[in-house]
Write an enzyme that holds these catalytic residues in place. Sequence first.
Site, PDB file in Angstrom:
ATOM      1  N   ASP A   1       0.880  -1.170  -0.011  1.00 30.25           N
ATOM      2  CA  ASP A   1       0.003  -0.137   0.026  1.00 30.25           C
ATOM      3  C   ASP A   1       0.829   1.315  -0.055  1.00 30.25           C
ATOM      4  O   ASP A   1       2.119   1.282   0.317  1.00 30.25           O
ATOM      5  CB  ASP A   1      -1.109   0.105   1.068  1.00 30.25           C
TER       6      ASP A   1
ATOM      7  N   GLU B   1      -0.620  -1.884   5.059  1.00 31.10           N
ATOM      8  CA  GLU B   1       0.148  -1.695   6.260  1.00 31.10           C
ATOM      9  C   GLU B   1       0.085  -0.706   7.150  1.00 31.10           C
ATOM     10  O   GLU B   1      -0.040  -0.520   8.261  1.00 31.10           O
ATOM     11  CB  GLU B   1       1.610  -2.306   5.850  1.00 31.10           C
TER      12      GLU B   1
HETATM   13 NI    NI Z   1       6.181   1.168   5.771  1.00 32.45          NI
END
Ligand code: NI
Length: 390
Positions: free
Chosen positions: A80, A138
Site C-alpha cells: 500500500d 500496512e
Molecule cells: Ni512502511
Amino acid sequence: MNLNIRPDVVIIQDAIINTRRDLHQHPELGFREFRTAKLVADKLTALGLEVQTEIGRTGVVGLLEGRGFGPTIALRADMDALPMQETGNPPYKSMNPGVMHACGHDGHTAMLLGAAEVLTGIKDRIHGKIKFVFQPAEEGQGGARVMIEEGVLEDVDEIYGIHLWNYQKFGTIGVKSGPILASADIINIVIEGTGGHGAAPQGTVDAIVVAAQLINILQTIVSRNTNPLESTVVTIGKIQGGSNFNIIADKVVLNGTTRAYTEENRQLIKTRLQEIVDGVAATHKAEIKLKYFEGYPPTVNNAELTQKVMTAAEKIVGTGAGLPFLSMGGEDFSYYAQKIPGCFFFVGSAPESEEPGSVPHHCSHFDIEEQALLVGCSVYVQLIEDLLIK
Ligand code: NI
C-alpha cells in the site's frame, strides 16, 4: 563498501527496478491495491506458481513448491501507498493525485517479485516450500491481521520481511533479535471544564490550564515510571481548545500516541495514563475522559531466525555492514511474529548523495537508492538458499 549482489539477481535487475517504478507511478491506498494486486498475481502466474488472490481483500499469495520435502518459509511484502501528494520530480512520479509510495512499499513488492523469479529458476534444488505473501494495508489498517484471519500462516514454519530504510546507508542491513519496532497505540483525551469570562476566573474550571498540567505530568510516565534502559514514548501531537483571548475555555481535546517495546511497558503506560488523568481531574474538578486504542503490537524478532538473516546478509553486504537498528515506529509484521517465528529486517536505502535520514519515510519527496532493491532481493534469495537448498 563490499557488496556482493547475487549474479542471478543482477540478471533481472532491470525488471526489478522497472517494476518498482511502475508501482511508484501507480500507487494505491490500503485495501484498494487492485492494480498492484493484479500486477503481482499476473507475474506470479507467469512464473508458474500456485496463486491465490483476494486474501485479506486485496492480498496475493504465491506458492512455490520445491522438489524435496522441507519446511515452508513465508516472505512478506506490503503493497500500500500513503494519502499524500508527491512533490519530488522523478521520471516515475506518481500519476495518482494525492497518493504516493512514500514509505518504499513499491520497492518491497518489486524485491519480492524479483526473489520469486530467481527462486523459481532454482526450484529443482529447493527442499520445502516458499510462500510469497503480498499484503495490503500496512499503513494503519492492519492488513496483516486480516490475512492471518484468512489463513495465510497455515502450515508456515517461519516468516521474514524487509523494510527499505532511508535512515541507514545503502549497503547496510539492520537486524537484531528481540523487539525492533514498537507498539503504536493512540490516545484521545477530552477535558471538560466550566467556561467563563477571561477576567473572572473565579467559579470557572479552565480546561486550558488543566490541559497544560496534564500534558506536563504525562511526560513523567516515560521519565519517572518506566525503566530508563527500556525505550518508551508518550507524545501529545494535537491539542484543540478555546475560542477567543478573553474567554476561559470549557473544553480541550488532546490526541497522542504511545510507543513501547514490551507488552509490560505498554500496559504500564496505559495504566499510568488513566491514573494521571483521574488525579488531574480530581485536583481541578474537571471531567476528563481518556480513550486508549491499541494499535500494532511491538515487533519482536526470533533469535534463531535473526541469526539466519545475519548469516545470509553478511554474504551480500560483508561482515560489519549489519547494524542493530531500532526504531519506535510500528509495523503490522508484528502480528505474524506473534503467531510463528519471524524476523523483520531493514535494508539501507538512503540515496547515495544524501545523509541517511535526510530523505525520511512519509515525506512528500521520498525516494530511495534503487540499488538497495538488489541488496534486499539478494538477501531473500541467499536466505532461502541457506535454509532450503542442501
Ligand atoms: Ni512502511
